[in-house]
Design an enzyme around this catalytic site. Structure first.
Site, PDB file in Angstrom:
ATOM      1  N   LYS A 177       0.833  -1.210   0.000  1.00  0.00           N
ATOM      2  CA  LYS A 177       0.000   0.000   0.000  1.00  0.00           C
ATOM      3  C   LYS A 177       0.872   1.266   0.000  1.00  0.00           C
ATOM      4  O   LYS A 177       0.638   2.195  -0.765  1.00  0.00           O
ATOM      5  CB  LYS A 177      -0.869  -0.043   1.258  1.00  0.00           C
ATOM      6  CG  LYS A 177      -2.010   0.920   1.294  1.00  0.00           C
ATOM      7  CD  LYS A 177      -2.734   0.848   2.639  1.00  0.00           C
ATOM      8  CE  LYS A 177      -3.319  -0.523   2.949  1.00  0.00           C
ATOM      9  NZ  LYS A 177      -4.163  -0.498   4.165  1.00  0.00           N
ATOM     10  N   LYS A 192       2.243  -4.239  10.964  1.00  0.00           N
ATOM     11  CA  LYS A 192       0.887  -4.324  11.528  1.00  0.00           C
ATOM     12  C   LYS A 192       0.966  -4.936  12.906  1.00  0.00           C
ATOM     13  O   LYS A 192       1.854  -5.736  13.187  1.00  0.00           O
ATOM     14  CB  LYS A 192       0.001  -5.214  10.650  1.00  0.00           C
ATOM     15  CG  LYS A 192      -1.481  -4.943  10.816  1.00  0.00           C
ATOM     16  CD  LYS A 192      -1.882  -3.688  10.078  1.00  0.00           C
ATOM     17  CE  LYS A 192      -3.351  -3.465  10.025  1.00  0.00           C
ATOM     18  NZ  LYS A 192      -3.692  -2.527   8.946  1.00  0.00           N
TER      19      LYS A 192
HETATM   20  N1  GLU Z   1      -4.932   0.741   9.538  1.00  0.00           N
HETATM   21  C1  GLU Z   1      -4.926   1.565   8.371  1.00  0.00           C
HETATM   22  C2  GLU Z   1      -4.635   0.737   7.145  1.00  0.00           C
HETATM   23  O1  GLU Z   1      -4.829  -0.459   7.137  1.00  0.00           O
HETATM   24  C3  GLU Z   1      -4.017   2.783   8.513  1.00  0.00           C
HETATM   25  C4  GLU Z   1      -2.576   2.489   8.710  1.00  0.00           C
HETATM   26  C5  GLU Z   1      -1.738   3.707   9.027  1.00  0.00           C
HETATM   27  O2  GLU Z   1      -2.255   4.807   9.010  1.00  0.00           O
HETATM   28  O3  GLU Z   1      -0.547   3.528   9.276  1.00  0.00           O
HETATM   29  O4  GLU Z   1      -4.277   1.254   6.116  1.00  0.00           O
END
Ligand code: GLU
Length: 436
Positions: free
Chosen positions: A99, A111
């Site tokens: 991402k 994560k």
């Molecule tokens: N938990 C969100 C995601 O899956 C945001 C992650 C973040 O802002 O670092 O993209």
């Protein structure tokens, strides 16, 4: 959501990395780099003891996975959910790596997750758990190491407690250790709706390409948490018809479309959509039928937005999905098997690693502001987010057209090219074996 224990299974990480092999052919990346991405860099498992309000001790298991940090510190949320498991956290960390690369922000992927149903905890217990988890993982996070953020069932207040705990441990105020904080503690304006807004900006680009008239377009949203609410609100404001929404307790359907601001008000006052049935003002205002989460996915709508958990569209139900466009606001809602079925039906899927990247993009803005000690207006945040989302949506869309591939494969190819360039910049086999 139907969080089916058999499909949220041990192989979710293996299923997730299958996408790399499909995308490899269209990306500029060395095979060595591809191999690296199949192995998370650091996996930590912790036990967090919490003294409960009744005096008993409970121990919660949790994880933090740093999948890759070639392009920058690890980045990704912390999830509090009873179904958290290591394979899921590995998959979620892997998706974060991809991402951040899709939108070109300087992070790797990470994560965290704690196995807990936070709805069963008191506020004091939740605070103790949040701080306890940070104490256990404190050595592995930091503004230049790994920067957590909110995810499913965690919020700004929890991020604030976590930042405070970390700051006490390192004995200096460190807002840049975590993003998604409350505004007075160094949060960014515009972070709260950023995930939904990023998906909205993607859809606005598609609207131009398809020449849509918003009032003709019917939308179903599975999951009415932070991301689902905001994407529904923004689309509703533009005249789109949101005809179905659901939360973990079930969903509602209305042929004429819902007044989203009043649904959001009720959901947030009562904490579940079922209240819509008995809350007089809305019972009078809308003519809603109930619909299960499973049936919502199969509705005859123009756009389906899964905004809840992973593994919702599987080989079991993919051939019954009627929506020609799916926008993946949740992480990993579609399995690789389901992808094959949807591909044969020509469904356009705006993949999670692009569609929900608005959240981490504004997290990046928050981190930059924390490091600079200089804060932006909400207009600045929106405009910078729109620039990135529109640019990367079009880049992925064009790659899809160029190679005649689906948008997910194009998204991964786009991400892999950026990650591959960072890995290759340190040399791969061809560099080291070349004769001087
Ligand atoms: N938990 C969100 C995601 O899956 C945001 C992650 C973040 O802002 O670092 O993209």
């Amino acid at each position: 959501m139907s969080n089916n224990a058999t499909t949220t299974s041990t192989d979710i990480f293996e299923d997730a990395i299958k996408r790399l092999d499909d995308a490899f052919r269209y990306a500029n990346i060395d095979e060595e780099a591809l191999e690296l991405l199949k192995h998370p860099k650091i996996i930590i498992q912790v036990a967090v003891p919490v003294r409960m309000d009744d005096g008993t001790l409970r121990v919660f298991d949790g994880y933090r996975v740093r999948h890759d940090d070639t392009r920058g510190p690890g980045k990704g949320g912390i999830r509090f959910h009873p179904q958290v498991n290591l394979s899921e956290v590995k998959a979620l960390a892997f998706w974060m790596t991809c991402k951040c690369a899709v939108v070109g922000i300087p992070y790797g992927g990470a994560k965290g997750g704690v196995i807990v149903n936070p709805k069963e905890l008191s506020r004091l217990e939740l605070e103790r758990l949040s701080r306890g988890f940070i104490r256990e993982i404190a050595d592995f996070i930091g503004p230049e190491k790994d920067v957590p953020a909110p995810d499913v069932y965690t919020n700004a207040m929890i991020m604030g407690w976590m930042m405070d705990e970390y700051s006490d441990i390192v004995r200096q105020r460190t807002p840049a250790v975590i993003t998604g904080k409350p505004i007075p503690l160094g949060g960014s304006l515009g972070r709260d709706d950023a995930t939904g807004r990023g998906a909205y900006y993607c859809l606005k680009e598609l609207e131009i390409k398809r020449g849509w008239n918003p009032s003709d377009i019917r939308i179903a949203v599975q999951g009415f948490g932070n991301a689902g609410q905001h994407v529904a609100r923004l689309l509703h404001d533009d005249g789109y018809k949101v005809v179905a929404v659901s939360d973990s307790r079930g969903g509602i359907y209305s042929e004429e479309g819902f007044d989203i601001p009043s649904l959001i008000k009720i959901k947030n006052e009562s904490l579940h959509l079922k209240a819509v049935y008995c809350h007089e003002s809305v019972c009078e205002a809308v003519n809603a039928e109930s619909v299960t989460n499973e049936a919502l996915l199969e509705l005859d709508v123009d756009i389906l937005i899964p905004a809840a958990l992973e593994n919702q569209i599987t080989v079991e139900n993919a051939d019954r999905i009627k929506a020609p466009v799916i926008v993946e606001v949740a992480n990993g809602p579609t399995t690789s098997g389901a992808d094959q079925i949807l591909k044969s039906k020509n469904t356009l899927i705006i993949p999670d690693i692009l569609a929900n990247a608005g959240g981490v993009t504004v997290s990046y803005f928050e981190w930059v502001q924390n490091k600079a000690g200089y804060y932006w207006s909400v207009e600045e945040v929106h405009s910078k987010l729109q620039t990135i989302m529109s640019r990367e949506f079009n880049a992925v869309y064009d790659l899809m057209g160029k190679h005649g591939i689906d948008m997910r494969t194009a998204g991964y190819a786009h991400a892999l090219t950026r990650i591959g360039a960072a890995i290759a910049a340190q040399g791969t086999k061809s560099y080291f074996t070349e004769k001087n």
